[in-house]
Every structure is written in C-alpha cells, then in structure tokens.
Design a protein around this motif. Structure first.
Motif, short mmCIF file in Angstrom:
data_model
loop_
_atom_site.label_atom_id
_atom_site.label_comp_id
_atom_site.label_asym_id
_atom_site.label_seq_id
_atom_site.Cartn_x
_atom_site.Cartn_y
_atom_site.Cartn_z
N GLY A 60 -6.27 4.90 -25.25
CA GLY A 60 -5.66 3.90 -24.39
C GLY A 60 -4.38 4.33 -23.71
N PRO A 61 -3.54 3.35 -23.36
CA PRO A 61 -2.35 3.63 -22.54
C PRO A 61 -1.43 4.68 -23.17
N TYR A 62 -0.80 5.43 -22.32
CA TYR A 62 0.14 6.46 -22.76
C TYR A 62 1.24 6.59 -21.72
N ILE A 63 2.28 7.26 -22.08
CA ILE A 63 3.37 7.52 -21.14
C ILE A 63 3.53 9.03 -21.03
N ALA A 64 3.68 9.50 -19.81
CA ALA A 64 3.94 10.92 -19.57
C ALA A 64 5.40 11.06 -19.19
N LEU A 65 6.08 11.94 -19.87
CA LEU A 65 7.51 12.09 -19.66
C LEU A 65 7.85 13.57 -19.52
N HIS A 66 8.48 13.91 -18.41
CA HIS A 66 8.91 15.28 -18.19
C HIS A 66 10.43 15.29 -18.31
N LEU A 67 10.93 15.91 -19.37
CA LEU A 67 12.35 15.84 -19.66
C LEU A 67 13.21 16.84 -18.89
N ARG A 68 12.60 17.76 -18.18
CA ARG A 68 13.36 18.77 -17.44
C ARG A 68 14.35 19.49 -18.36
N LEU A 69 13.86 20.01 -19.45
CA LEU A 69 14.72 20.69 -20.41
C LEU A 69 14.76 22.20 -20.18
N GLU A 70 14.47 22.63 -18.96
CA GLU A 70 14.50 24.06 -18.67
C GLU A 70 15.93 24.57 -18.69
N LYS A 71 16.05 25.86 -18.97
CA LYS A 71 17.35 26.49 -19.09
C LYS A 71 18.20 26.30 -17.83
N ASP A 72 17.59 26.44 -16.64
CA ASP A 72 18.38 26.35 -15.41
C ASP A 72 18.99 24.96 -15.22
N VAL A 73 18.32 23.92 -15.69
CA VAL A 73 18.86 22.56 -15.58
C VAL A 73 20.14 22.44 -16.38
N TRP A 74 20.12 22.98 -17.58
CA TRP A 74 21.32 22.89 -18.44
C TRP A 74 22.45 23.73 -17.88
N VAL A 75 22.13 24.92 -17.37
CA VAL A 75 23.18 25.78 -16.80
C VAL A 75 23.80 25.12 -15.58
N ARG A 76 22.97 24.58 -14.70
CA ARG A 76 23.48 23.95 -13.48
C ARG A 76 24.29 22.69 -13.76
N LEU A 121 19.44 13.71 -20.23
CA LEU A 121 19.20 13.36 -21.63
C LEU A 121 18.60 14.55 -22.36
N ASN A 122 19.06 14.78 -23.57
CA ASN A 122 18.41 15.82 -24.35
C ASN A 122 17.21 15.18 -25.05
N ALA A 123 16.44 15.97 -25.76
CA ALA A 123 15.20 15.47 -26.37
C ALA A 123 15.45 14.32 -27.33
N LEU A 124 16.48 14.41 -28.15
CA LEU A 124 16.77 13.35 -29.11
C LEU A 124 17.16 12.06 -28.40
N GLN A 125 17.99 12.16 -27.38
CA GLN A 125 18.40 10.96 -26.63
C GLN A 125 17.21 10.31 -25.93
N ALA A 126 16.33 11.12 -25.37
CA ALA A 126 15.15 10.57 -24.70
C ALA A 126 14.26 9.87 -25.70
N ARG A 127 14.08 10.44 -26.89
CA ARG A 127 13.27 9.81 -27.93
C ARG A 127 13.87 8.48 -28.33
N MET A 128 15.18 8.43 -28.45
CA MET A 128 15.83 7.17 -28.83
C MET A 128 15.64 6.12 -27.75
N LYS A 129 15.66 6.50 -26.49
CA LYS A 129 15.49 5.55 -25.38
C LYS A 129 14.09 4.96 -25.35
N ILE A 130 13.07 5.80 -25.54
CA ILE A 130 11.71 5.29 -25.42
C ILE A 130 11.18 4.65 -26.68
N SER A 131 11.88 4.83 -27.81
CA SER A 131 11.40 4.22 -29.06
C SER A 131 12.01 2.85 -29.30
N VAL A 132 12.86 2.40 -28.41
CA VAL A 132 13.51 1.09 -28.57
C VAL A 132 12.54 -0.01 -28.23
#
Length: 132
Positions: A60-76, A121-132
């Motif tokens: 059934g339903p699902y959510i697709a989430l792209h966190l953009r956690l690539e190295k260049d995002v963090w450096v920029r 958002l880092n992975a932990l913050q994103a998890r906290m947002k979507i699990s509320v």
C-alpha cells in the motif's frame, strides 16, 4: 568506445539537466531519450528493484524521500552531517581546502547556520520529522 570504463559502463557526460537549460527543444528531447535508454541495470539490481516495487505495490501507500545527503551538499552548506566526527571531519577538510564551494555567509559557524535554518536536515532530524 574509449568512453567505457573498466566495468563496461558508458559514461555519458553533458546530459545533466543543470547543464541543459539552453538547449534547443529537439536536442533536449534527444538528451532525455538517450538518458532514458541508457538506464539499463544488471540483472541483480533489476531483480532487487522489481522485488522492492512489488512489496510497495502490495503493502500500500508509501512515502519517497530524497534527503540530499551527498557530500557536496554538506560542503556547500557549511553544515555538519550529524553522522559523527569522522564524517564531519571529512566535510570540514573539504570545505577548508576549497572555500569557494561554500555558498553563503562565510562568517557563520556551523551552529549559527543550523540555528538560522540554513542547514539541510540530517538523517536523524528527517526521521524525527516524519515519525511524528
């Protein structure tokens, strides 16, 4: 076929959407068609993708989430990853070596950037947002 790497993969350069803003429509269509037909996966990856798609379809339903956690995002962004000191040190060193990559507000610390809402958002913050 000197463009084939050791794994037999053809590297298609210059088809990235960011670089194709000024292409005429006919070349844009060709770029998209070439990129689409180039997406051929080896059997194990294709089978895993099919298995995953079947599970999503059945359960059934699902959510697709792209966190953009690539190295260049963090450096920029000039922000820390939240993945621990090892990863944060890697990002910090790249940023120090190439300060031109930092996109904005050179005078701010990581903490100031995060408090100002300038960090992804880092992975932990994103998890906290979507699990509320």
């Amino acid at each position: 076929m000197d463009r084939l790497n050791r794994g037999g993969v053809l590297i298609l350069g210059g088809i990235y959407s960011k670089l194709s803003k000024n292409l005429p429509l006919d070349l844009q269509k060709l770029r998209c068609k070439v990129a689409f037909h180039a997406l051929r996966f080896v059997s194990p990856i294709q089978e895993l993708g099919d298995k995953f798609a079947r599970r999503l379809w059945i359960k059934g339903p699902y959510i697709a989430l792209h966190l953009r956690l690539e190295k260049d995002v963090w450096v920029r962004s000039g922000c820390l990853t939240g993945f621990g000191p090892k990863h944060d040190d890697i990002i910090w060193k790249i940023g120090e070596a190439q300060p031109k990559l930092l996109t904005d507000r050179l005078n701010m610390t990581n903490t100031q950037r995060r408090l100002a809402g300038l960090c992804p958002l880092n992975a932990l913050q994103a998890r906290m947002k979507i699990s509320v």
